[in-house]
Design a protein around this motif. Structure first.
Motif, PDB file in Angstrom:
ATOM      1  N   GLY A  59       0.802  -1.221   0.000  1.00  0.00           N
ATOM      2  CA  GLY A  59       0.000   0.000   0.000  1.00  0.00           C
ATOM      3  C   GLY A  59       0.831   1.264   0.000  1.00  0.00           C
ATOM      4  N   PRO A  60       0.159   2.390   0.223  1.00  0.00           N
ATOM      5  CA  PRO A  60       0.858   3.677   0.263  1.00  0.00           C
ATOM      6  C   PRO A  60       1.766   3.779   1.486  1.00  0.00           C
ATOM      7  N   LEU A  61       2.732   4.675   1.398  1.00  0.00           N
ATOM      8  CA  LEU A  61       3.616   4.928   2.530  1.00  0.00           C
ATOM      9  C   LEU A  61       2.798   5.442   3.703  1.00  0.00           C
ATOM     10  N   TYR A  62       3.210   5.091   4.903  1.00  0.00           N
ATOM     11  CA  TYR A  62       2.513   5.529   6.109  1.00  0.00           C
ATOM     12  C   TYR A  62       3.528   5.761   7.204  1.00  0.00           C
ATOM     13  N   THR A  63       3.063   6.344   8.284  1.00  0.00           N
ATOM     14  CA  THR A  63       3.928   6.607   9.429  1.00  0.00           C
ATOM     15  C   THR A  63       3.183   6.263  10.709  1.00  0.00           C
ATOM     16  N   HIS A  64       3.928   5.944  11.732  1.00  0.00           N
ATOM     17  CA  HIS A  64       3.361   5.654  13.047  1.00  0.00           C
ATOM     18  C   HIS A  64       3.691   6.798  13.998  1.00  0.00           C
ATOM     19  N   HIS A  65       2.725   7.181  14.791  1.00  0.00           N
ATOM     20  CA  HIS A  65       2.944   8.093  15.913  1.00  0.00           C
ATOM     21  C   HIS A  65       2.390   7.343  17.113  1.00  0.00           C
ATOM     22  N   GLY A  66       3.275   6.692  17.828  1.00  0.00           N
ATOM     23  CA  GLY A  66       2.828   5.781  18.876  1.00  0.00           C
ATOM     24  C   GLY A  66       2.185   4.580  18.204  1.00  0.00           C
ATOM     25  N   ARG A  67       0.959   4.279  18.587  1.00  0.00           N
ATOM     26  CA  ARG A  67       0.250   3.164  17.951  1.00  0.00           C
ATOM     27  C   ARG A  67      -0.663   3.618  16.822  1.00  0.00           C
ATOM     28  N   LYS A  68      -0.747   4.910  16.610  1.00  0.00           N
ATOM     29  CA  LYS A  68      -1.614   5.432  15.554  1.00  0.00           C
ATOM     30  C   LYS A  68      -0.890   5.450  14.216  1.00  0.00           C
ATOM     31  N   VAL A  69      -1.636   5.149  13.166  1.00  0.00           N
ATOM     32  CA  VAL A  69      -1.104   5.123  11.806  1.00  0.00           C
ATOM     33  C   VAL A  69      -1.641   6.339  11.064  1.00  0.00           C
ATOM     34  N   PHE A  70      -0.762   7.004  10.333  1.00  0.00           N
ATOM     35  CA  PHE A  70      -1.148   8.173   9.549  1.00  0.00           C
ATOM     36  C   PHE A  70      -0.593   8.058   8.139  1.00  0.00           C
ATOM     37  N   TYR A  71      -1.310   8.672   7.208  1.00  0.00           N
ATOM     38  CA  TYR A  71      -0.892   8.737   5.809  1.00  0.00           C
ATOM     39  C   TYR A  71      -0.781  10.196   5.409  1.00  0.00           C
ATOM     40  N   ARG A  72       0.198  10.510   4.582  1.00  0.00           N
ATOM     41  CA  ARG A  72       0.295  11.853   4.017  1.00  0.00           C
ATOM     42  C   ARG A  72      -0.474  11.860   2.703  1.00  0.00           C
ATOM     43  N   ARG A  73      -1.201  12.939   2.486  1.00  0.00           N
ATOM     44  CA  ARG A  73      -2.025  13.056   1.275  1.00  0.00           C
ATOM     45  C   ARG A  73      -1.189  12.864   0.010  1.00  0.00           C
ATOM     46  N   VAL A  74       0.003  13.437  -0.032  1.00  0.00           N
ATOM     47  CA  VAL A  74       0.848  13.323  -1.212  1.00  0.00           C
ATOM     48  C   VAL A  74       1.250  11.861  -1.463  1.00  0.00           C
ATOM     49  N   ASP A  75       1.481  11.088  -0.402  1.00  0.00           N
ATOM     50  CA  ASP A  75       1.821   9.671  -0.559  1.00  0.00           C
ATOM     51  C   ASP A  75       0.636   8.877  -1.089  1.00  0.00           C
ATOM     52  N   LEU A  76      -0.573   9.232  -0.658  1.00  0.00           N
ATOM     53  CA  LEU A  76      -1.774   8.566  -1.163  1.00  0.00           C
ATOM     54  C   LEU A  76      -1.963   8.859  -2.652  1.00  0.00           C
ATOM     55  N   GLU A  77      -1.753  10.120  -3.025  1.00  0.00           N
ATOM     56  CA  GLU A  77      -1.888  10.501  -4.435  1.00  0.00           C
ATOM     57  C   GLU A  77      -0.846   9.794  -5.287  1.00  0.00           C
ATOM     58  N   ASN A  78       0.390   9.727  -4.799  1.00  0.00           N
ATOM     59  CA  ASN A  78       1.452   9.049  -5.555  1.00  0.00           C
ATOM     60  C   ASN A  78       1.161   7.568  -5.712  1.00  0.00           C
ATOM     61  N   TRP A  79       0.722   6.915  -4.650  1.00  0.00           N
ATOM     62  CA  TRP A  79       0.407   5.489  -4.707  1.00  0.00           C
ATOM     63  C   TRP A  79      -0.747   5.232  -5.674  1.00  0.00           C
ATOM     64  N   SER A  80      -1.749   6.066  -5.631  1.00  0.00           N
ATOM     65  CA  SER A  80      -2.887   5.923  -6.528  1.00  0.00           C
ATOM     66  C   SER A  80      -2.442   6.086  -7.975  1.00  0.00           C
ATOM     67  N   ASN A  81      -1.581   7.052  -8.236  1.00  0.00           N
ATOM     68  CA  ASN A  81      -1.097   7.273  -9.609  1.00  0.00           C
ATOM     69  C   ASN A  81      -0.224   6.131 -10.097  1.00  0.00           C
ATOM     70  N   LEU A  82       0.525   5.487  -9.203  1.00  0.00           N
ATOM     71  CA  LEU A  82       1.356   4.339  -9.592  1.00  0.00           C
ATOM     72  C   LEU A  82       0.513   3.153 -10.025  1.00  0.00           C
ATOM     73  N   ASN A  83      -0.710   3.079  -9.526  1.00  0.00           N
ATOM     74  CA  ASN A  83      -1.590   1.957  -9.831  1.00  0.00           C
ATOM     75  C   ASN A  83      -2.544   2.230 -10.991  1.00  0.00           C
ATOM     76  N   ARG A  84      -2.301   3.299 -11.735  1.00  0.00           N
ATOM     77  CA  ARG A  84      -3.169   3.631 -12.879  1.00  0.00           C
ATOM     78  C   ARG A  84      -2.957   2.644 -14.008  1.00  0.00           C
ATOM     79  N   LYS A  85      -4.019   2.343 -14.695  1.00  0.00           N
ATOM     80  CA  LYS A  85      -3.984   1.467 -15.856  1.00  0.00           C
ATOM     81  C   LYS A  85      -4.423   2.251 -17.082  1.00  0.00           C
ATOM     82  N   LEU A  86      -3.924   1.857 -18.223  1.00  0.00           N
ATOM     83  CA  LEU A  86      -4.322   2.532 -19.474  1.00  0.00           C
ATOM     84  C   LEU A  86      -5.674   2.072 -19.928  1.00  0.00           C
TER      85      LEU A  86
END
Length: 86
Positions: A59-86
């Motif tokens: 999946g997309p890159l993520y980070t932990h702050h203690g036990r909580k998981v967070f995603y950066r919007r730019v990482d979500l956009e990049n991951w989504s774009n990597l999975n694009r199909k023609l």
């Protein structure tokens, strides 16, 4: 002690994102972090699907702050774009 906030011309999704200087490195402000539920809504996936991607390291890159998981919007956009199909 407060850290100096810098406004740099880093544009992502047509928005200038504030950065802070922390231990000699520029990092994004925490406003840019999304919870698993928020990230799932943005990607139109279920939170469980994102958890599965995390467990499989596919999946997309993520980070932990203690036990909580967070995603950066730019990482979500990049991951989504990597999975694009023609």
């Amino acid at each position: 002690m407060t850290l100096p906030t810098l406004m740099l011309g880093l544009k992502a999704a047509n928005a200038v994102r504030p950065l802070i200087l922390h231990k000699g490195a520029l990092v994004m402000m925490y406003d840019d972090l999304l919870t698993t539920n928020e990230a799932a809504k943005l990607l139109r996936l279920s939170p469980r699907t994102l958890q599965n991607h995390r467990a499989r390291q596919t999946g997309p890159l993520y980070t932990h702050h203690g036990r909580k998981v967070f995603y950066r919007r730019v990482d979500l956009e990049n991951w989504s774009n990597l999975n694009r199909k023609l």
